[in-house]
Design an enzyme around this catalytic site. Structure first.
Site, PDB file in Angstrom:
ATOM      1  N   ASP A 155      -3.206  16.221  38.990  1.00 49.50           N
ATOM      2  CA  ASP A 155      -2.316  15.082  38.791  1.00 49.50           C
ATOM      3  C   ASP A 155      -2.991  13.860  39.425  1.00 49.50           C
ATOM      4  O   ASP A 155      -4.036  13.958  40.068  1.00 49.50           O
ATOM      5  CB  ASP A 155      -0.945  15.363  39.409  1.00 49.50           C
ATOM      6  CG  ASP A 155       0.173  14.585  38.733  1.00 49.50           C
ATOM      7  OD1 ASP A 155      -0.123  13.514  38.144  1.00 49.50           O
ATOM      8  OD2 ASP A 155       1.329  15.020  38.795  1.00 49.50           O
ATOM      9  N   HIS A 156      -2.382  12.719  39.234  1.00 43.99           N
ATOM     10  CA  HIS A 156      -2.990  11.433  39.564  1.00 43.99           C
ATOM     11  C   HIS A 156      -3.360  11.340  41.053  1.00 43.99           C
ATOM     12  O   HIS A 156      -2.493  11.379  41.930  1.00 43.99           O
ATOM     13  CB  HIS A 156      -2.001  10.318  39.216  1.00 43.99           C
ATOM     14  CG  HIS A 156      -2.609   8.961  39.108  1.00 43.99           C
ATOM     15  ND1 HIS A 156      -2.952   8.216  40.209  1.00 43.99           N
ATOM     16  CD2 HIS A 156      -2.937   8.205  38.027  1.00 43.99           C
ATOM     17  CE1 HIS A 156      -3.451   7.060  39.817  1.00 43.99           C
ATOM     18  NE2 HIS A 156      -3.463   7.028  38.499  1.00 43.99           N
TER      19      HIS A 156
END
Length: 771
Positions: free
Chosen positions: A293-294
């Site tokens: 994820d980011h």
């Protein structure tokens, strides 16, 4: 259009019963898949031999287009082999230009793939995932995914960060809106359908959009419903309740897995070798790509498991991460880690192979522009109305609305007289779309007010008043508008706005108040400690109620809310969640009876935040509470009615249904055998309607406590007035399996209770014994 035929075929395949149409084709498919893998492995192995260490590392970078990485900077990175994939660009022209950089300037011309958050629609926005689940209609859900895949691939996209299959039983969590609710079995069924519908029959198909199932794993169980928080969970609960939907998506062929931001029993998912290698690869045989994820690799230091950026990069890659989303650590620190031997060449190659494999599977090595077509085919207007699929969006939305209350059959409304439409969300295009609305445009969205106006035409008078702001709390509004002007604040005083709404209500025959949450209130990083309606809206509802006019509350929200007071005030309650581009028209279809609502809740609605977590399939207590015999020393709250306000599986219709007693084909079930449980369902009302007949099971005595009931089947049935139909469910050993204390999946003999009804609480009961 030709694609619609393909859509129909794909939906049919996605919704076929397990094992359907596989008898003759499975061996051929297996051979074909084996041949494809052999060709891919040979191609990728040869490519890896040609690549430098820096080129391999570059393939592990997933770059977001934005202020930190403007397009001209990204193009330089592409030229230098520092980018493997791009997300957050959604026009053919931009995608073509970036792919051109690869083909014209990079040494090995390894194509990029392009990804985006196509969660519940791309340009046409469909209802949020929680609303899709409310339809309990797999054809409906598949339709939304196939249209979304078509629109996304028409823009040149190759992958979506979806579906989100995190089980959650805490409505405080903002990302509830992205998932399919509290039930493991139902979410698993939806996960299979969505993956197949997005991806189509083959990843090389023109309109196949590869999925990246998220957030692996257990993200919906974060403590306190606070986003990014920790998860501490027993193995039994993990494997019984939370992991099955991810496994279902992977078994359905999901090409990607997005790794969660939370820690699991003290180990962040991004650094969790057991999760990403032992479970995902070794046990589940996943062969696709794992993506963070980011910015997750940077966060390993804040989690306290990495000492510095170099350490974080080493841990993430060794744990099983292949591609890093929006994080420069790999390109900065992996070269030295490989040179020093802290990361082996084999480990780097394993990660790079995942990236190259999915590009091969997507067909990008054969044609890097396969999702783009010729430049001459690019749309003149990217946002053209002709690119939308309004009919499909309206159909999906109306089938997903849930009628919660309808006192004295105030609904459906008549298309005559005077109707007051009020509320802060009644004419809000942005909020009607909901969170994660991809490339959708607010200006193309139909609000409830506009939908009602269109529905009645010149046959009724419709007045509008905003009545209140979404919230009068400055801190909340500032939070919601932190990155964009998402919530428009009316500068008038709260009393002036209420006075206007009351004046409109007094000269109307009925009041439709559209209340709930702004889209940003049910989003990533939007956890709430209080799930009541904001006070500004409660004040408005009280003032409208005081007029004595019939009051219909249309709810717009991304999570279950605490609505005890509103349930008492309203004559009718319609849960519309966030219904997307055609939301207003779909809601009007239901309000005026052009469509009879048939949705059922995929999450329990608590009476107050103090009941959380609340879910129907909880374990039994040694001192259970029952309303008939409450007792002091039982498991309950003494200051509030116990149980949910609206239970899982609940939803009304404009007609009524009866369910007969349960009939069992046999009181005994042999090992490896089955039994059938049947009921007769009758439409006892005056109009045609659909309902969802639900099957629940309970293992009465087992080696560990088993839930009081668990969903194991359902059928959505349409009946004419007076019509009856026998609904039969086949129960097999697969429906009875669970993980015991030794973490073995077993079926234990004994008595099983069978419940069939129209929601999880109002059921008819029978039993059988497994020998």
């Amino acid at each position: 259009m030709k694609w619609l035929t393909s859509l129909t075929i794909a939906i049919g395949l996605a919704c076929a019963p397990a094992g359907a149409q596989l008898t003759n084709t499975a061996p051929v498919a297996a051979q074909s898949n084996a041949a494809h893998q052999a060709q891919r492995d040979a191609f990728v192995s040869d490519l890896l031999r040609k690549m430098t260490t820096d080129e391999k590392i570059g393939q592990l970078r997933l770059i977001s287009v934005g202020t930190d990485n403007p397009k001209h900077v990204i193009r330089e990175m592409i030229r230098d082999g520092q980018v493997g994939a791009i997300f957050n660009t959604v026009t053919r022209q931009d995608i073509r230009a970036m792919q051109d950089q690869v083909m014209e300037l990079s040494r090995l011309k390894i194509p990029l793939f392009f990804a985006y958050d196509v969660v519940h629609g791309h340009r046409t926005i469909f209802p949020i995932a929680l609303e899709l689940a409310s339809s309990w209609d797999m054809n409906n859900i598949a339709k939304s995914a196939r249209v979304s895949a078509y629109e996304a691939t028409e823009d040149g996209l190759n992958m979506t960060w979806a579906p989100m299959v995190d089980i959650t039983r805490d409505p405080r969590w903002g990302r509830v809106s992205e998932g399919f609710g509290e039930d493991t079995w139902l979410t698993s069924q939806i996960a299979r359908v969505v993956v197949k519908a997005f991806q189509g029959e083959a990843p090389t198909d023109r309109h196949s959009l590869m999925t990246s199932v998220k957030h692996f794993a257990l993200y919906g169980a974060v403590e306190g419903g606070r986003d990014y928080n920790t998860v501490d969970m027993s193995p039994q609960r993990m494997f019984q309740d939370y992991l099955p939907p991810y496994k279902a998506a992977i078994d359905a062929g999901s090409g990607g897995v997005m790794v969660a931001l939370n820690s699991i029993n003290g180990v962040p998912a991004t650094a969790n070798r057991w999760l990403l290698k032992e479970l995902l690869r070794d046990q589940w045989k996943f062969q696709g790509i794992t993506i963070t994820d980011h910015g997750a690799i940077k966060e390993l230091m804040k989690h306290g498991v990495a000492s510095d950026p170099r350490d974080a990069s080493r841990i993430a890659l060794k744990s099983g991460i292949a591609m890093s989303m929006s994080d420069e650590y790999f390109v900065k620190y992996l070269p030295e880690l490989v040179k020093s031997g802290a990361i082996t060449v084999q480990e780097l190659d394993e990660a790079c192979r995942q990236v190259l494999n999915v590009k091969y599977d997507m067909g990008l090595f054969a044609d890097p522009y396969r999702m783009l077509g010729a430049a001459s085919s690019d749309p003149v207007d990217t946002n053209a109305e002709s690119r939308l699929h309004r009919a499909e969006a309206r159909d999906v939305a109306k089938r997903s609305l849930v009628l919660l209350k309808n006192r004295l059959n105030i609904l459906p409304l008549k298309k005559s007289g005077v109707i007051a439409v009020v509320g802060p969300l009644a004419d809000s295009k942005r909020d009607t779309m909901g969170s994660w609305s991809a490339a959708g445009l607010a200006r193309q969205t139909v609000t409830v007010y506009r939908g009602i106006r269109t529905a009645v035409g010149n046959d009724a008078t419709v007045f509008y008043a905003k009545g209140a702001n979404v919230s009068n709390h400055k801190g909340i509004i500032d939070f919601l508008n932190q990155y964009e002007d998402a919530v428009q604040v009316d500068p008038r005083s709260p009393q002036a706005m209420i006075d206007e709404a009351v004046a409109v209500a007094k000269k109307s025959d009925v009041v439709v108040a559209v209340v709930g949450e702004a889209a940003g209130m049910a989003h990533e990083a939007s956890s709430r400690s209080n799930i009541d309606l904001p006070q500004s809206q409660r004040d408005l509802i009280a003032a409208l109620k005081a007029t004595g006019k019939p009051l219909v509350l249309v709810l717009m929200n991304g999570r279950p809310l605490a609505l005890v007071r509103e349930d008492q005030q309203a004559d009718a309650l319609l849960e519309t969640w966030f219904s997307g581009t055609e939301g207003g028209n779909a809601i009007a279809d239901v309000l005026f009876g052009d469509y009879n609502p048939s949705g059922k809740l995929p999450m329990s609605f608590p009476r107050s935040v103090g009941q959380i977590p609340i879910y129907y399939n909880h374990l039994p207590s040694g001192r259970p509470y029952t309303p008939e015999n409450p007792g002091k020393y039982t498991s309950h709250y003494y200051d509030e009615a116990n149980g949910p306000l609206y239970p899982f599986g609940y939803g009304l219709s404009y007609t009524t249904f009866s369910v007969s007693d349960v009939s069992m084909s046999s009181p005994l079930m042999k090992r490896n055998g089955s039994v059938n449980a049947s009921v007769t369902v009758t439409n006892t009302g005056k109009r045609a309607g659909e309902t969802v007949v639900q099957l629940y099971l309970h293992d009465v005595v087992a080696s560990i406590s088993r839930p009081v009931k668990e969903l194991r089947g359902y059928e959505k049935v349409m009946l004419q007035p007076g019509e009856s139909r026998v609904i039969s469910f086949t129960i097999t050993e697969d429906d009875l399996k669970f993980y015991n204390a030794q973490m073995q999946q077993v079926v234990e003999p004994g008595k099983f209770e069978v419940f069939i009804g129209l929601d999880s609480q109002r059921v008819k009961q029978q039993s059988f014994t497994l020998l």
